[in-house]
Design a protein around this motif. Structure first.
Motif, mmCIF file in Angstrom:
data_model
loop_
_atom_site.group_PDB
_atom_site.id
_atom_site.type_symbol
_atom_site.label_atom_id
_atom_site.label_comp_id
_atom_site.label_asym_id
_atom_site.label_seq_id
_atom_site.Cartn_x
_atom_site.Cartn_y
_atom_site.Cartn_z
ATOM 1 N N ALA A 62 0.847 -1.200 0.000
ATOM 2 C CA ALA A 62 0.000 0.000 0.000
ATOM 3 C C ALA A 62 0.884 1.253 0.000
ATOM 4 C CB ALA A 62 -0.922 0.000 1.222
ATOM 5 N N ILE A 63 1.497 1.597 -1.106
ATOM 6 C CA ILE A 63 1.288 0.951 -2.397
ATOM 7 C C ILE A 63 2.624 0.857 -3.140
ATOM 8 C CG2 ILE A 63 -1.114 1.622 -2.716
ATOM 9 C CD1 ILE A 63 1.451 3.692 -4.451
ATOM 10 N N VAL A 64 2.583 0.155 -4.290
ATOM 11 C CA VAL A 64 3.707 0.158 -5.220
ATOM 12 C C VAL A 64 3.394 1.163 -6.332
ATOM 13 C CG1 VAL A 64 5.072 -1.204 -6.831
ATOM 14 C CG2 VAL A 64 4.220 -2.254 -4.737
ATOM 15 N N PRO A 65 4.278 2.138 -6.589
ATOM 16 C CA PRO A 65 4.015 3.077 -7.682
ATOM 17 C C PRO A 65 4.058 2.375 -9.041
ATOM 18 C CG PRO A 65 5.662 3.958 -6.167
ATOM 19 C CD PRO A 65 5.484 2.510 -5.823
ATOM 20 N N PHE A 89 -1.459 -12.938 -0.626
ATOM 21 C CA PHE A 89 -0.865 -11.674 -1.056
ATOM 22 C C PHE A 89 -1.879 -10.831 -1.803
ATOM 23 C CE2 PHE A 89 1.638 -9.450 -4.512
ATOM 24 C CZ PHE A 89 2.034 -8.397 -3.693
ATOM 25 N N VAL A 90 -1.874 -9.521 -1.501
ATOM 26 C CA VAL A 90 -2.707 -8.538 -2.186
ATOM 27 C C VAL A 90 -1.775 -7.467 -2.751
ATOM 28 C CG1 VAL A 90 -4.565 -6.858 -1.960
ATOM 29 C CG2 VAL A 90 -4.595 -8.940 -0.574
ATOM 30 N N LEU A 91 -1.891 -7.216 -4.047
ATOM 31 C CA LEU A 91 -1.048 -6.218 -4.696
ATOM 32 C C LEU A 91 -1.776 -4.892 -4.762
ATOM 33 C CD1 LEU A 91 1.502 -5.422 -6.293
ATOM 34 C CD2 LEU A 91 0.309 -6.191 -8.379
ATOM 35 N N GLY A 92 -1.278 -3.919 -4.019
ATOM 36 C CA GLY A 92 -1.813 -2.569 -4.090
ATOM 37 C C GLY A 92 -0.893 -1.696 -4.919
ATOM 38 N N VAL A 93 -1.430 -1.063 -5.949
ATOM 39 C CA VAL A 93 -0.650 -0.190 -6.824
ATOM 40 C C VAL A 93 -1.306 1.179 -6.873
ATOM 41 C CG1 VAL A 93 0.216 -2.096 -8.227
ATOM 42 C CG2 VAL A 93 -1.891 -0.924 -8.913
ATOM 43 N N GLY A 94 -0.533 2.169 -7.297
ATOM 44 C CA GLY A 94 -1.090 3.509 -7.381
ATOM 45 C C GLY A 94 -0.204 4.446 -8.158
ATOM 46 N N ALA A 95 -0.694 5.672 -8.323
ATOM 47 C CA ALA A 95 0.029 6.664 -9.121
ATOM 48 C C ALA A 95 1.191 7.295 -8.371
ATOM 49 C CB ALA A 95 -0.946 7.753 -9.571
ATOM 50 N N SER A 96 1.220 7.191 -7.053
ATOM 51 C CA SER A 96 2.267 7.804 -6.240
ATOM 52 C C SER A 96 2.252 9.321 -6.444
ATOM 53 C CB SER A 96 3.629 7.177 -6.543
ATOM 54 O OG SER A 96 4.590 7.587 -5.607
ATOM 55 N N SER A 97 3.422 9.949 -6.445
ATOM 56 C CA SER A 97 3.476 11.413 -6.501
ATOM 57 C C SER A 97 4.630 11.870 -7.374
ATOM 58 C CB SER A 97 3.656 11.989 -5.094
ATOM 59 O OG SER A 97 4.967 11.703 -4.621
ATOM 60 N N ARG A 115 -2.033 5.551 -16.665
ATOM 61 C CA ARG A 115 -0.957 4.608 -16.355
ATOM 62 C C ARG A 115 -1.435 3.566 -15.347
ATOM 63 N NH1 ARG A 115 4.610 3.653 -18.024
ATOM 64 N NH2 ARG A 115 5.365 2.136 -16.496
ATOM 65 N N VAL A 116 -2.166 3.997 -14.326
ATOM 66 C CA VAL A 116 -2.711 3.047 -13.359
ATOM 67 C C VAL A 116 -3.677 2.080 -14.048
ATOM 68 C CG1 VAL A 116 -4.215 2.821 -11.337
ATOM 69 C CG2 VAL A 116 -2.388 4.518 -11.336
ATOM 70 N N ARG A 117 -4.590 2.623 -14.835
ATOM 71 C CA ARG A 117 -5.564 1.777 -15.544
ATOM 72 C C ARG A 117 -4.857 0.749 -16.435
ATOM 73 N NH1 ARG A 117 -7.925 4.826 -20.271
ATOM 74 N NH2 ARG A 117 -5.837 4.205 -20.970
ATOM 75 N N LEU A 158 -6.328 -0.589 -5.866
ATOM 76 C CA LEU A 158 -5.801 0.681 -6.359
ATOM 77 C C LEU A 158 -5.810 1.740 -5.272
ATOM 78 C CD1 LEU A 158 -7.418 1.186 -9.884
ATOM 79 C CD2 LEU A 158 -5.364 -0.090 -9.252
ATOM 80 N N ALA A 159 -4.710 2.490 -5.177
ATOM 81 C CA ALA A 159 -4.719 3.691 -4.351
ATOM 82 C C ALA A 159 -5.665 4.688 -4.990
ATOM 83 C CB ALA A 159 -3.320 4.276 -4.256
ATOM 84 N N ALA A 160 -6.659 5.148 -4.242
ATOM 85 C CA ALA A 160 -7.698 5.995 -4.822
ATOM 86 C C ALA A 160 -8.155 7.015 -3.794
ATOM 87 C CB ALA A 160 -8.876 5.135 -5.284
ATOM 88 N N LEU A 161 -8.241 8.265 -4.233
ATOM 89 C CA LEU A 161 -8.668 9.327 -3.347
ATOM 90 C C LEU A 161 -9.993 9.926 -3.795
ATOM 91 C CD1 LEU A 161 -5.219 11.112 -2.799
ATOM 92 C CD2 LEU A 161 -6.321 9.425 -1.324
#
Length: 325
Positions: A62-65, A89-97, A115-117, A158-161
């Motif tokens: 939570a999370i891998v960019p 295992f659960v893979l959480g990915v996201g856009a990071s910063s 890119r995330v999609r 997915l990291a999502a805000l």
């Protein structure tokens, strides 16, 4: 079922010294351990160690960019951990910063949503053992197939805000991971997810500073929050949550280059909403408010405190109180 997670590694504890603690976590009621990836450990190594130390804990990133590893390398890393801990295992990915992707890794932080999609779409196929030969909008993969696809492909979160990424998370992934929000903010996130999110996992990283020294907790929290709430994605998130006016002095001071003034400008009520503090029992009650509001997996991120520093045995007592049992 509500799961209950802890972020690893803990501040002030060497990675190699986590074994006894990880072995005890299931007995304290914890179901999960989760890692993050900013400027400390990478996301996968602490979980690989935890997989060897505990046969039951679920492991999550939570999370891998999605920008800092190529698609194939990300698939290989995920497949390796999924093989090491089958079904856990659960893979959480996201856009990071931009700071992490561009300033620290020298990679353009372009088109984060797409890119995330695209990464999720690629990972679905790759982790299922398919040969991927495709042009996505943000990258192209030619003739890749995992040599060791996992017997059980991991769920992808997915990291999502804000609404766009939250809807993407429930449409194309197995759920969402949210961050830096208060318990009172959760209903707005749940509303944005909508009916399509029924049955999907909603993870929240919850920052906890278990001390009754409010001045210490707020000072520690402000340093963290000033760095994060000025990131464009988090600034927009809190604007959407309704904190635009409260955080305006922070953004003005930050834009002027006065980091100290920016840190001081975060109101106490914002600090208290985003970083839980008080006696461990009080912190646990506050975590339960997230669960009652719709979070299915609270993941505690524990801050160091004077009490923990003064008493080596305090950590386990605090974790026991903060656990779900």
């Amino acid at each position: 079922m509500t799961r209950w997670g802890l972020t690893l590694p803990l501040d002030g504890v060497p990675l190699h010294a986590h074994r006894a603690l990880v072995e005890e976590l299931p007995g304290l009621g914890y179901t999960d351990v989760w890692s993050a990836e900013t400027a400390g450990t990478d996301a996968f190594t602490p979980l690989a160690m935890a997989a060897a130390w505990s046969p039951t804990l679920r492991l999550g990133t939570a999370i891998v960019p999605v920008h800092t590893r190529g698609p194939a390398l990300l698939a290989m890393s995920a497949a390796t951990l999924a093989e090491a801990a089958p079904g856990r295992f659960v893979l959480g990915v996201g856009a990071s910063s931009p700071a992490i992707v561009e300033r620290w890794n020298g990679i353009p932080h372009t088109e984060p949503y797409r890119r995330v999609r695209d990464t999720v779409r690629f990972l679905r196929r790759a982790l299922a053992g398919e040969r991927v030969d495709a042009e996505y909008e943000t990258f192209t993969v030619r003739g890749f197939r995992l040599e060791r696809p996992p017997q059980t492909p991991p769920p992808i979160l997915l990291a999502a805000l804000r609404p766009g990424m939250l809807r993407l998370a429930v449409r194309e992934a197995d759920g969402a991971i949210t961050n830096f929000l208060g318990a009172a903010d959760v209903p707005k996130v749940v509303e944005a997810v909508g009916a399509a999110g029924a049955g999907k996992e909603l993870v929240a990283r919850i920052f906890v500073c278990p001390t009754e020294d409010a001045a210490y907790a707020r000072q520690f929290a402000r340093r963290l929050l000033s760095a994060y709430l000025t990131v464009p994605a988090y600034a927009a998130f809190h604007e959407w949550l309704g904190r635009g006016e409260q955080l305006k002095p922070l953004h003005e001071a930050w834009a002027a280059g006065d980091r100290e003034a920016a840190t001081r400008a975060i109101p106490d009520e914002v600090v208290d909403a985003l970083v839980l503090h008080g006696a461990p029992e009080a912190c646990r009650e506050q975590v339960l408010r997230y669960v009652e509001a719709g979070i299915t997996t609270p993941v505690l991120a524990l801050f160091p405190t004077p009490e923990l520093a003064a008493d080596p045995g305090a950590l386990r007592r605090v974790l026991r109180v903060l656990g779900p049992s």
